[in-house]
Design a protein around this motif. Structure first.
Motif, PDB file in Angstrom:
ATOM      1  N   VAL A  35     -25.587  -5.319  11.410  1.00 52.64           N
ATOM      2  CA  VAL A  35     -26.637  -5.638  11.554  1.00 52.64           C
ATOM      3  C   VAL A  35     -27.684  -5.073  10.507  1.00 52.64           C
ATOM      4  CG1 VAL A  35     -28.489  -6.066  13.270  1.00 52.64           C
ATOM      5  CG2 VAL A  35     -26.197  -6.136  13.889  1.00 52.64           C
ATOM      6  N   LEU A  36     -28.574  -5.706  10.144  1.00 57.44           N
ATOM      7  CA  LEU A  36     -29.686  -5.078   9.232  1.00 57.44           C
ATOM      8  C   LEU A  36     -30.673  -5.244   9.866  1.00 57.44           C
ATOM      9  CD1 LEU A  36     -31.044  -3.797   6.404  1.00 57.44           C
ATOM     10  CD2 LEU A  36     -31.141  -6.155   5.900  1.00 57.44           C
ATOM     11  N   VAL A  37     -31.656  -3.925  10.402  1.00 59.29           N
ATOM     12  CA  VAL A  37     -32.737  -4.040  11.332  1.00 59.29           C
ATOM     13  C   VAL A  37     -34.005  -3.857  10.328  1.00 59.29           C
ATOM     14  CG1 VAL A  37     -33.778  -2.786  12.742  1.00 59.29           C
ATOM     15  CG2 VAL A  37     -31.414  -3.031  13.100  1.00 59.29           C
ATOM     16  N   LEU A  38     -34.905  -4.622  10.202  1.00 62.37           N
ATOM     17  CA  LEU A  38     -36.082  -4.445   9.543  1.00 62.37           C
ATOM     18  C   LEU A  38     -37.254  -4.286  10.231  1.00 62.37           C
ATOM     19  CD1 LEU A  38     -35.475  -7.320   6.852  1.00 62.37           C
ATOM     20  CD2 LEU A  38     -35.388  -4.632   6.465  1.00 62.37           C
ATOM     21  N   ASN A  39     -38.236  -3.250   9.931  1.00 66.01           N
ATOM     22  CA  ASN A  39     -39.341  -3.126  10.387  1.00 66.01           C
ATOM     23  C   ASN A  39     -40.497  -2.955   9.387  1.00 66.01           C
ATOM     24  OD1 ASN A  39     -41.601  -2.073  12.069  1.00 66.01           O
ATOM     25  ND2 ASN A  39     -40.757  -0.347  12.519  1.00 66.01           N
ATOM     26  N   ALA A  40     -41.191  -4.169   9.225  1.00 63.57           N
ATOM     27  CA  ALA A  40     -42.122  -4.410   8.298  1.00 63.57           C
ATOM     28  C   ALA A  40     -43.471  -4.066   8.687  1.00 63.57           C
ATOM     29  CB  ALA A  40     -41.924  -5.691   7.762  1.00 63.57           C
ATOM     30  N   GLY A  41     -44.060  -3.115   8.009  1.00 63.22           N
ATOM     31  CA  GLY A  41     -45.430  -2.468   8.423  1.00 63.22           C
ATOM     32  C   GLY A  41     -46.345  -3.337   7.383  1.00 63.22           C
ATOM     33  N   SER A  42     -47.665  -3.048   7.336  1.00 63.73           N
ATOM     34  CA  SER A  42     -48.603  -3.512   6.667  1.00 63.73           C
ATOM     35  C   SER A  42     -48.242  -3.432   5.349  1.00 63.73           C
ATOM     36  CB  SER A  42     -50.114  -3.359   6.880  1.00 63.73           C
ATOM     37  OG  SER A  42     -50.342  -1.985   6.828  1.00 63.73           O
ATOM     38  N   SER A  43     -48.135  -2.100   4.833  1.00 62.67           N
ATOM     39  CA  SER A  43     -47.765  -1.491   3.451  1.00 62.67           C
ATOM     40  C   SER A  43     -46.271  -0.881   3.436  1.00 62.67           C
ATOM     41  CB  SER A  43     -48.931  -0.747   2.908  1.00 62.67           C
ATOM     42  OG  SER A  43     -48.869   0.572   3.759  1.00 62.67           O
ATOM     43  N   SER A  44     -45.347  -1.245   4.353  1.00 62.44           N
ATOM     44  CA  SER A  44     -44.219  -0.493   4.118  1.00 62.44           C
ATOM     45  C   SER A  44     -42.861  -1.341   4.905  1.00 62.44           C
ATOM     46  CB  SER A  44     -44.156   0.731   4.945  1.00 62.44           C
ATOM     47  OG  SER A  44     -44.572   0.479   6.484  1.00 62.44           O
ATOM     48  N   VAL A  45     -41.957  -0.755   4.602  1.00 66.90           N
ATOM     49  CA  VAL A  45     -40.589  -1.416   5.223  1.00 66.90           C
ATOM     50  C   VAL A  45     -39.823  -0.369   5.419  1.00 66.90           C
ATOM     51  CG1 VAL A  45     -38.716  -3.194   4.971  1.00 66.90           C
ATOM     52  CG2 VAL A  45     -40.762  -3.804   3.809  1.00 66.90           C
ATOM     53  N   LYS A  46     -39.211  -0.326   6.645  1.00 70.18           N
ATOM     54  CA  LYS A  46     -38.245   0.600   7.156  1.00 70.18           C
ATOM     55  C   LYS A  46     -36.957  -0.230   7.571  1.00 70.18           C
ATOM     56  CE  LYS A  46     -41.480   3.875   9.423  1.00 70.18           C
ATOM     57  NZ  LYS A  46     -41.880   4.410  10.854  1.00 70.18           N
ATOM     58  N   TYR A  47     -35.934   0.046   7.088  1.00 68.45           N
ATOM     59  CA  TYR A  47     -34.457  -0.617   7.266  1.00 68.45           C
ATOM     60  C   TYR A  47     -33.577   0.345   7.622  1.00 68.45           C
ATOM     61  CZ  TYR A  47     -33.460   0.769   2.785  1.00 68.45           C
ATOM     62  OH  TYR A  47     -33.339   1.708   1.310  1.00 68.45           O
ATOM     63  N   GLN A  48     -32.630  -0.146   8.432  1.00 72.73           N
ATOM     64  CA  GLN A  48     -31.183   0.489   8.813  1.00 72.73           C
ATOM     65  C   GLN A  48     -30.302  -0.578   8.843  1.00 72.73           C
ATOM     66  OE1 GLN A  48     -30.647   3.100  11.946  1.00 72.73           O
ATOM     67  NE2 GLN A  48     -32.498   4.251  11.684  1.00 72.73           N
ATOM     68  N   LEU A  49     -28.964  -0.367   8.333  1.00 75.37           N
ATOM     69  CA  LEU A  49     -27.883  -1.383   8.440  1.00 75.37           C
ATOM     70  C   LEU A  49     -26.866  -0.320   9.313  1.00 75.37           C
ATOM     71  CD1 LEU A  49     -26.450  -3.690   7.305  1.00 75.37           C
ATOM     72  CD2 LEU A  49     -25.327  -2.239   5.510  1.00 75.37           C
ATOM     73  N   ILE A  50     -26.637  -1.332  10.071  1.00 80.62           N
ATOM     74  CA  ILE A  50     -25.765  -0.401  11.548  1.00 80.62           C
ATOM     75  C   ILE A  50     -24.477  -1.379  11.515  1.00 80.62           C
ATOM     76  CG2 ILE A  50     -25.836  -0.005  13.950  1.00 80.62           C
ATOM     77  CD1 ILE A  50     -28.833   0.313  13.869  1.00 80.62           C
ATOM     78  N   ASP A  51     -23.429  -0.546  12.096  1.00 84.72           N
ATOM     79  CA  ASP A  51     -21.992  -1.189  12.092  1.00 84.72           C
ATOM     80  C   ASP A  51     -22.125  -1.338  13.782  1.00 84.72           C
ATOM     81  OD1 ASP A  51     -19.456  -2.092  12.643  1.00 84.72           O
ATOM     82  OD2 ASP A  51     -18.823  -1.228  10.598  1.00 84.72           O
ATOM     83  N   MET A  52     -21.927  -2.390  14.176  1.00 78.83           N
ATOM     84  CA  MET A  52     -21.898  -2.451  15.765  1.00 78.83           C
ATOM     85  C   MET A  52     -20.541  -2.137  16.376  1.00 78.83           C
ATOM     86  SD  MET A  52     -24.901  -2.868  16.129  1.00 78.83           S
ATOM     87  CE  MET A  52     -24.883  -2.837  17.920  1.00 78.83           C
ATOM     88  N   LEU A  53     -19.673  -2.033  15.520  1.00 79.76           N
ATOM     89  CA  LEU A  53     -18.190  -1.422  16.033  1.00 79.76           C
ATOM     90  C   LEU A  53     -18.398  -0.201  16.571  1.00 79.76           C
ATOM     91  CD1 LEU A  53     -15.688  -2.560  13.343  1.00 79.76           C
ATOM     92  CD2 LEU A  53     -15.931  -3.644  15.516  1.00 79.76           C
ATOM     93  N   ASP A  54     -18.987   0.798  16.070  1.00 84.03           N
ATOM     94  CA  ASP A  54     -19.307   2.210  16.534  1.00 84.03           C
ATOM     95  C   ASP A  54     -20.619   2.538  16.409  1.00 84.03           C
ATOM     96  OD1 ASP A  54     -19.648   2.253  13.855  1.00 84.03           O
ATOM     97  OD2 ASP A  54     -18.032   3.714  13.274  1.00 84.03           O
ATOM     98  N   GLY A  55     -21.591   1.798  16.309  1.00 84.94           N
ATOM     99  CA  GLY A  55     -22.859   2.064  16.326  1.00 84.94           C
ATOM    100  C   GLY A  55     -23.549   3.203  14.969  1.00 84.94           C
ATOM    101  N   SER A  56     -22.611   3.259  13.951  1.00 89.26           N
ATOM    102  CA  SER A  56     -22.775   4.211  12.852  1.00 89.26           C
ATOM    103  C   SER A  56     -23.819   3.335  11.971  1.00 89.26           C
ATOM    104  CB  SER A  56     -21.608   4.362  12.135  1.00 89.26           C
ATOM    105  OG  SER A  56     -20.788   3.114  11.412  1.00 89.26           O
ATOM    106  N   ARG A  57     -24.620   4.352  11.110  1.00 83.75           N
ATOM    107  CA  ARG A  57     -25.450   3.938  10.077  1.00 83.75           C
ATOM    108  C   ARG A  57     -24.754   3.842   8.829  1.00 83.75           C
ATOM    109  NH1 ARG A  57     -27.635   4.474  14.860  1.00 83.75           N
ATOM    110  NH2 ARG A  57     -29.765   4.352  14.914  1.00 83.75           N
ATOM    111  N   LEU A  58     -24.520   2.595   8.165  1.00 80.42           N
ATOM    112  CA  LEU A  58     -24.125   2.398   6.814  1.00 80.42           C
ATOM    113  C   LEU A  58     -25.303   2.908   5.929  1.00 80.42           C
ATOM    114  CD1 LEU A  58     -22.096  -0.934   7.443  1.00 80.42           C
ATOM    115  CD2 LEU A  58     -21.276   1.655   7.708  1.00 80.42           C
TER     116      LEU A  58
END
Length: 402
Positions: A7-30
């Motif tokens: 799952v790619l998680v995106l948090n888009a702000g007015s002048s920023s984008v935060k993101y994380q790619l997470i493997d749901m098999l173990d909750g690890s951050r790729l």
């Protein structure tokens, strides 16, 4: 529907984008990262792959489309690009879902139209969230996009807690009511607190204190939110980094009529130049604590005002819940500022609330109990993970729908 587990998680702000790619098999951050200063001459992208070898680039990102394309390139360089068959869904943080969106929602044109209609009650956040969704859809039109709303967890508040005591017809016409925010954090932390206690969330009552630059409290009864400190907007409630929190509404009229400030100037004052910053010129709790220890009167006043408001909400939510099993501190200040935790709970022993000084002083990234064994109410530090919560909800929705 994709059989992938990422799952790619995106948090888009007015002048920023935060993101994380997470493997749901173990909750690890790729991978994870941040693009900031979008639309400015000095844009910056910081990307951290699973290896932990951080990469930073300084360039101009004219808009969110350019920013997300650069994010896609960074992910591709790590072999986890947006075209990967392992990517199951993109989950988006959306700040305001109003009364309609009370659960994670598959994005459609109709959903986007409704989120746009909510812009007047979330003018700083929803437009950027919409942009992030639209750009992500253009990059992967075949992939499900799921919106996870900050307000959703608080939609269970009873009507008497959600209503303001103003003319009902006027309130309904303009959607004026208490919605609450930081919902994904409150949901995650209340559940994680139950796990820390070895209980089912349905068995315990928790006061969650999400204390970052923005701050909010919630009263969670058996896993269900029954009250929260933020209201129509994220301005209500606790003293925050730059936001005032609770003020007499008459302050606005006074500043306008007597002080000559425009409505926009008052809006800016209460949201950007108040709170800790307004009281002492700093909104970093670490710096405020340092200054207060050196005898700075303004810093001490800021700290005392912050803690006073916090204690009031702890007491109020104790009364709302009737029985409190745990108080959970989370987010940047809540997880790291031991003096805040100590001061906010001091003198509450008659309520069964106490903090052990030695346990409280321990720094750790793990969930932990900081109250003594004899305390009737467990006080805990529970690191939040809003990205994982968004990923869980988005992933569960697409797999339920498949």
């Amino acid at each position: 529907m994709s059989s992938g587990t990422r799952v790619l998680v995106l948090n888009a702000g007015s002048s920023s984008v935060k993101y994380q790619l997470i493997d749901m098999l173990d909750g690890s951050r790729l991978a994870s990262g941040l693009v900031e200063r979008i639309g400015e001459a000095n844009g910056r992208l910081v990307h951290t792959p699973r290896s932990g070898s951080k990469r930073e680039s300084l360039e101009v990102f004219p808009d969110h489309a350019a920013a997300l394309k650069s994010v896609a390139e960074e992910l591709a360089a790590d072999g986890v690009g947006l075209d990967s068959p392992e990517l199951a869904v993109i989950g988006h943080r959306v700040v305001h879902g109003g009364l309609r969106f009370t659960a994670p929602t598959l994005v459609t044109e109709e959903v986007l139209a409704e989120v746009r209609r909510l812009v007047p009650v979330a003018p700083l956040h929803n437009p950027a969230n919409i942009t992030g969704i639209e750009v992500a859809r253009s990059l992967r039109p075949d992939l499900p996009q799921v919106a996870v709303f900050d307000t959703a967890f608080h939609a269970t508040m009873p009507e008497h807690a959600a209503r303001y005591a103003i003319d009902k017809a006027v309130a309904d016409e303009h959607r004026v009511r208490r919605y609450g925010f930081h919902g994904t954090s409150h949901q995650y932390v209340s559940r994680a607190t139950a796990a820390l206690l070895g209980k089912d969330p349905a068995e315990i009552n928790v006061i969650v204190l999400h204390l970052g630059n923005g701050g909010s409290a919630s009263a969670v009864a058996g896993g269900v939110c029954v009250d929260t400190s933020m209201g129509l907007t994220p301005l209500e409630g606790l003293v925050m980094g730059t936001r005032s929190g609770d003020v007499d509404p008459g302050v606005v009229f006074h500043l306008h009529r007597v002080g000559g400030l425009t409505i926009d100037e008052i809006d800016s004052l209460l949201n950007r130049r108040s709170g800790l910053l307004g009281l002492c010129g700093d909104n970093d709790m670490r710096e405020i604590l340092r200054r207060a220890e050196q005898g700075d009167a303004d810093a001490k006043l800021a700290f005392d005002t912050y803690v006073h408001r916090l204690r009031k909400y702890i007491g109020a939510y104790y009364a709302v819940l009737g029985r409190v099993d745990a108080i959970a501190f989370t987010a940047g200040v809540g997880e790291n500022a031991a003096p805040v935790r100590a001061a906010a709970t001091a003198g509450l022993e008659e309520l069964g609330i106490a903090v052990d000084a030695e346990l409280n002083s321990v720094r750790s990234g793990e969930a932990r109990v900081i109250s003594p064994g004899y305390a009737r109410v467990t006080v805990a530090v529970v690191p939040t993970d809003e990205e994982l919560e968004i990923a869980r909800q988005a992933f569960a929705l697409v797999h339920t729908s498949s």
